[in-house]
Design a protein around this motif. Structure first.
Motif, short mmCIF file in Angstrom:
data_model
loop_
_atom_site.label_atom_id
_atom_site.label_comp_id
_atom_site.label_asym_id
_atom_site.label_seq_id
_atom_site.Cartn_x
_atom_site.Cartn_y
_atom_site.Cartn_z
N GLU A 12 0.87 -1.18 0.00
CA GLU A 12 0.00 0.00 0.00
C GLU A 12 0.90 1.23 0.00
O GLU A 12 1.79 1.35 0.86
CB GLU A 12 -0.93 -0.01 1.22
N THR A 33 -11.55 4.01 -0.28
CA THR A 33 -12.20 3.30 0.81
C THR A 33 -12.46 4.18 2.03
O THR A 33 -13.54 4.11 2.63
CB THR A 33 -11.35 2.06 1.18
N PHE A 56 -13.62 -0.70 -8.76
CA PHE A 56 -14.89 -0.99 -8.09
C PHE A 56 -15.66 0.29 -7.85
O PHE A 56 -15.15 1.23 -7.26
CB PHE A 56 -14.64 -1.68 -6.74
C1 LIG Z 1 -18.39 9.41 -1.80
C2 LIG Z 1 -18.32 7.94 -2.02
C3 LIG Z 1 -19.19 7.10 -1.37
C4 LIG Z 1 -19.15 5.73 -1.58
N1 LIG Z 1 -20.02 4.92 -0.94
C5 LIG Z 1 -20.00 3.57 -1.12
C6 LIG Z 1 -20.91 2.73 -0.46
O1 LIG Z 1 -21.74 3.20 0.30
N2 LIG Z 1 -20.84 1.39 -0.68
C7 LIG Z 1 -19.93 0.86 -1.54
O2 LIG Z 1 -19.92 -0.36 -1.73
N3 LIG Z 1 -19.06 1.65 -2.19
C8 LIG Z 1 -19.07 3.00 -2.02
N4 LIG Z 1 -18.17 3.80 -2.65
C9 LIG Z 1 -17.20 3.18 -3.56
C10 LIG Z 1 -16.03 2.62 -2.76
O3 LIG Z 1 -15.43 3.67 -2.06
C11 LIG Z 1 -15.00 1.98 -3.67
O4 LIG Z 1 -15.62 1.16 -4.61
C12 LIG Z 1 -14.04 1.14 -2.86
O5 LIG Z 1 -13.49 1.89 -1.81
C13 LIG Z 1 -12.94 0.61 -3.74
O6 LIG Z 1 -12.03 -0.11 -2.95
P1 LIG Z 1 -10.68 -0.60 -3.60
O7 LIG Z 1 -9.96 -1.36 -2.58
O8 LIG Z 1 -10.95 -1.23 -4.89
O9 LIG Z 1 -9.90 0.76 -3.99
P2 LIG Z 1 -9.24 1.87 -3.08
O10 LIG Z 1 -9.88 2.01 -1.77
O11 LIG Z 1 -9.13 3.09 -3.92
O12 LIG Z 1 -7.81 1.27 -2.78
C14 LIG Z 1 -6.78 1.25 -3.73
C15 LIG Z 1 -5.49 1.42 -2.98
O13 LIG Z 1 -4.40 1.22 -3.86
C16 LIG Z 1 -3.35 2.05 -3.40
N5 LIG Z 1 -2.40 2.19 -4.49
C17 LIG Z 1 -2.57 2.80 -5.67
N6 LIG Z 1 -1.47 2.71 -6.42
C18 LIG Z 1 -0.58 2.01 -5.69
C19 LIG Z 1 0.76 1.59 -5.93
N7 LIG Z 1 1.39 1.89 -7.06
N8 LIG Z 1 1.38 0.88 -4.98
C20 LIG Z 1 0.76 0.57 -3.81
N9 LIG Z 1 -0.49 0.96 -3.54
C21 LIG Z 1 -1.15 1.67 -4.48
C22 LIG Z 1 -4.06 3.33 -3.02
O14 LIG Z 1 -3.31 4.13 -2.16
C23 LIG Z 1 -5.34 2.81 -2.39
O15 LIG Z 1 -5.24 2.73 -1.00
C24 LIG Z 1 -18.19 5.19 -2.48
C25 LIG Z 1 -17.31 6.04 -3.13
C26 LIG Z 1 -17.37 7.40 -2.93
C27 LIG Z 1 -16.44 8.30 -3.67
#
Ligand SMILES: Cc1cc2nc3c(=O)[nH]c(=O)nc-3n(C[C@H](O)[C@H](O)[C@H](O)COP(=O)(O)OP(=O)(O)OC[C@H]3O[C@@H](n4cnc5c(N)ncnc54)[C@H](O)[C@@H]3O)c2cc1C
Length: 813
Positions: A38, A47, A356
């Motif tokens: 991360e 997230t 996602f």
């Molecule tokens: C306002 C808002 C409200 C939302 N509400 C909901 C909800 O109620 N319910 C729901 O299901 N979804 C909701 N979502 C959507 C949800 O936030 C996302 O779909 C979810 O957080 C995605 O998770 P993830 O782990 O795929 O990505 P992320 O949480 O974006 O995690 C990706 C991670 O990768 C890391 N990263 C990137 N590049 C690198 C690299 N080169 N090396 C190491 N690490 C790296 C980043 O720092 C980040 O921590 C909402 C979104 C928003 C904007």
């Protein structure tokens, strides 16, 4: 740094909810030698600021599966890993303003029941008993989901991370992956803290996924939207109600007005999906920053004004509250709004679990699916809806932005079976597109290729609005009927650009291909249907195989399967064999109907006496074409395969020759009607990894005498055990609507199967459904019921032969 891991089996890039869940599920599967990188603190991407809603509702079977699994997992997770979490299972009410919306709800109730969930429909008065502050006078009803709720996304991520660590997996925070390189069979992941040598890499980088994909040389189809929710202060009346009853209000979704409203402590959280909406980082003057960890976009309330007012009218209590905070964060979208989970196209030992849009409610299921991909090479549930290979490379950045905005702006819209979304169209046009358009073709995209769905007659309503119905008899119905009857009585032509085609050559090609498919190879000059099974005997794909020479095969498959099938073939290809994707250079028309021989006789030099399942080269209008004697419509017919440069003159010649016998163009809706009458299966509907070949009724395509083919042992074992469910064709006494995908089958008060296709068969004059039924009931004449939008309709199991032309005499004529 001494402690920094230099080797691992799997490296996951990204520590949001999805990356953490992937790590947790890999560890649970026994793959504990895994490292998550991360670049900031866990949850720094989307997230940390997510609202954390955890619905199970989806009109997609596979997405519902993932969300249902998540909700179940989250209930026990805190205890399992000893990390207490705020997870409120409040239930939800989803409001319906129209009959069509309630039909959608009823369908989802049926699917939910089949997945073991007890969703139900509420009348307007019942909604009020669950949600007393609601204005209900204009509602048609609501759907109640008792499993819905909200979770703290950061706690969820930390709990998954803790669970993974407890099992031995590792997490490196503040450690970005800065590059990857391939050395032999290994990946080397580069970070500022050192390099990690590993077998497998997973891109779980959320909205940075495109940047991470570039390290692998991959252009990933995605874009980023800004999405906001609004937090409102305590409302005394809500506080006293809530304390009085001892629970929170259920989560409210007014899907026709496109927002959710959730009780947050004793105030509210309002989250709209507005239209017009706002993309970010999509133009040169708004570049994506190198790092956006724990950051937000500036508030932008103006574009939410309509929704705020609408919500206040719906729940007047909201009007008493002060707005205290706005969260405006990045949320990634693929062009169809579903995430990417599965093998990274074109890259060995690399996977994706990213982009996602609903990554909190899907993280649990996504981690399970990703771990299965990595550890077993296949998933329990068919996950085509999320498979990265469903995008094939034509999705340029502008297309991604336009489609992402379209999906966001219609996040809660109903997906009607005959409706075509208007954005991002015309990406790939047939050589005769202008000609078919001039004949009235109404188009829909298949892997970007525009194909005629139906041909409108003068006066037919071709508006988008008219497509928004579940009913069978939309404006296309009369035209489709005429098209089907023309195919039955005279002849029809369907322009079919974009069939995927691969040329396989090389010494040993026949041996190799024989081991890939379950059945027999055709002899030279002939063609046949071939099925590819996985190790478990499940249906991976279906292709037409034309044997051009002893060691030369043309493999033809669905337009949408282009990348999936190519990757499958390449993954298993034996050294020395060559596989060339020839999709772009060729086009195809289906010419079919009892007069098709006359048409070809008038315009080609072909030997039209050759039988079914043969092919030949011939000349039409001076162009060399391949004629394949097959018909997915189930009549006498040929597929005409021509080079794209020749396609227009071939079409003109065929159309001119067909005029006197009543040749008529037909579209994909008619083809669907014609093929269900023949029991012909469609890929990723009737044919999917949810079923084995034996369940799919495809044993006649299994050659048990072959010493070896993929899936043989599993299929033999299944045959010995006895097949538990079987493919059937049903005729259904349906009302106004055909049974949609995954309508449940009932028998004596129990759910005993599901439909995989349903459409009106114009030649047989009946609604026909294809589906899967418990084996003991899969007997001709058995009466069952199909639940169509909540109504149980009588259905009868047909003979194990096509409904139309049972002996295939017309096909072989
Ligand atoms: C306002 C808002 C409200 C939302 N509400 C909901 C909800 O109620 N319910 C729901 O299901 N979804 C909701 N979502 C959507 C949800 O936030 C996302 O779909 C979810 O957080 C995605 O998770 P993830 O782990 O795929 O990505 P992320 O949480 O974006 O995690 C990706 C991670 O990768 C890391 N990263 C990137 N590049 C690198 C690299 N080169 N090396 C190491 N690490 C790296 C980043 O720092 C980040 O921590 C909402 C979104 C928003 C904007």
């Amino acid at each position: 740094m001494a402690d920094f891991p230099t080797t691992a089996r799997v490296v996951i890039i990204g520590g949001g909810a999805v990356g953490a869940s992937s790590l947790y599920h890999l560890a649970k599967a026994g793959w504990t030698d895994c490292v998550l990188l991360e670049k900031n603190e866990l949850t720094a991407g989307s997230t940390w600021h997510a609202a954390g809603n955890v619905p199970t509702f989806s009109s997609s079977w596979s997405i519902m599966n993932m969300q249902r699994y998540s909700a179940q997992l989250y209930r026990g997770l805190g205890e399992a890993v000893d990390y207490p979490m705020n997870y409120h299972v409040t239930g939800s009410v989803r409001l319906g303003h129209s009959r069509e919306r309630l039909q959608e709800f009823k369908r989802v109730v049926g699917m939910g029941r089949y997945q073991g969930m007890d969703l139900n429909i509420l009348g307007p008065d019942e909604v009020r008993s669950r949600y007393p502050f609601l204005e209900t006078h204009d509602l048609a009803g609501a759907l109640y989901d008792p499993y819905d709720g909200d979770i703290d996304p950061a706690q969820l991520t930390q709990a998954l991370a803790k669970g993974a660590r407890q099992m031995g997996a590792r997490i490196e925070r503040f450690c970005p992956a800065t590059g990857v390189r391939r050395e032999g069979d290994e990946w080397v992941v580069e970070t500022p803290k050192g390099e990690i040598r590993c077998e497998i890499v997973v891109n779980a980088a959320g909205y940075y996924a495109r940047e991470v994909a570039k390290m692998f040389g991959r252009d990933l189809p995605m874009m980023v939207m800004s999405h906001q929710y609004l937090l409102f202060d305590t409302i005394p009346e809500l506080e006293s109600w809530s304390k009085g009853v001892g629970h929170k209000l259920p989560l409210l979704r007014d899907v026709d007005s496109s927002y959710y409203l959730r009780q947050e402590k004793y105030g509210f959280n309002l989250g709209p999906y507005e239209n017009p909406c706002r993309a970010h980082w999509a133009t040169p003057d708004d570049p994506m920053p190198e790092d956006f960890s724990f950051q937000l976009f500036p508030d932008d309330l103006e574009r939410l004004e309509w929704h705020i007012n609408d919500a206040m009218a719906r729940v007047p209590l909201l009007g008493q509250a002060n707005l205290t905070k706005v969260i405006n964060g990045p949320i990634p979208y693929t062009p169809d709004g579903n995430p990417l989970i599965g093998p990274m196209p074109g890259v060995p030992n690399a996977f994706e679990a990213c982009v996602f849009t609903f990554g909190i409610c899907q993280a649990g299921g996504a981690g399970k699916v990703l771990a299965e991909w990595v550890t077993e090479g296949a998933t329990e549930w068919d996950m085509w809806s999320c498979d990265p290979r469903r995008f094939t490379g034509f999705e340029d950045p502008q297309y991604c932005v336009e489609k992402g905005m379209e999906v966001y702006g219609h996040e809660y819209a109903i997906h009607f079976p005959h409706h075509v979304w208007p954005v991002g169209r015309g990406k790939k046009l047939s050589a005769v597109h202008d000609r078919t358009a001039a004949l009235g073709a109404q188009f829909g995209p298949y892997n970007g290729w525009e194909r005629a769905l139906w041909y409108a007659r003068p006066g037919d309503d071709v508006s988008e609005d008219a497509q928004r119905t579940w009913e069978r008899e939309g404006p296309w119905f009369g035209a489709v009927r005429e098209e089907c009857l023309a195919v039955r009585d005279a002849c029809g032509i369907l322009d079919l650009p974009g069939f995927s085609r691969f040329m396989l050559t090389g010494d040993g090609a026949a041996d190799w291909l024989s081991r890939q498919i379950t059945g027999r190879l055709p002899s030279v000059g002939r063609l046949g249907l071939a099925y590819f099974a996985d190790e478990k005997g499940r249906i991976v794909t279906e292709m037409s195989v034309a044997r051009m020479g002893e060691a030369q095969f043309l493999l033809i498959t669905a337009a949408t399967a282009q990348l999936h099938d190519k990757e499958w073939l390449l993954r298993h290809l034996a050294p020395g064999l060559s596989l060339v994707d020839a999709t772009e250079g060729w086009s195809c028309q289906i010419l079919t109907g009892p007069k098709s021989r006359e048409v070809l006789a008038a315009c080609s030099d072909a030997d039209l006496g050759r039988g079914w399942l043969t092919f030949q080269t011939a000349r039409i209008a001076g162009a060399e074409v391949y004629l394949f004697r097959v018909s997915f419509a189930g009549e006498l017919g040929w597929e005409i395969h021509s080079r794209v440069a020749d396609t227009a003159r071939v079409w003109d010649a065929v159309m001119a020759a067909g005029g006197p016998v009543g040749l008529r163009p037909f579209g994909m809706f008619a083809l669907n009607s014609l093929r269900v009458e023949k029991g012909y299966r469609a890929w990723k509907g009737d044919l999917s990894t949810d079923y084995t070949l034996l369940q799919g009724g495809l044993e006649r395509f299994v050659d048990w005498s072959k010493p070896e083919f993929r899936g043989k042992a599993a299929l033999e074992a299944e045959k010995q055990r006895g097949v538990t469910k079987r493919f059937v064709t049903l005729t259904v006494e349906a009302g106004e609507c055909d049974p949609p995908y995954m309508s449940t089958l009932w028998h004596e008060g129990q759910v005993v199967g599901e439909t995989t296709s349903g459409y009106f068969g114009h030649r047989v004059g009946k609604v026909v459904a294809l589906g899967m039924l418990r084996a003991e009931l899969a007997v001709p004449g058995t009466v069952v019921e199909v639940e169509v939008f909540g109504e149980r309709c009588r259905a009868v199991v047909c003979e194990d032969a096509p409904l139309w032309d049972a002996k295939n005499e017309r096909l072989r004529a």
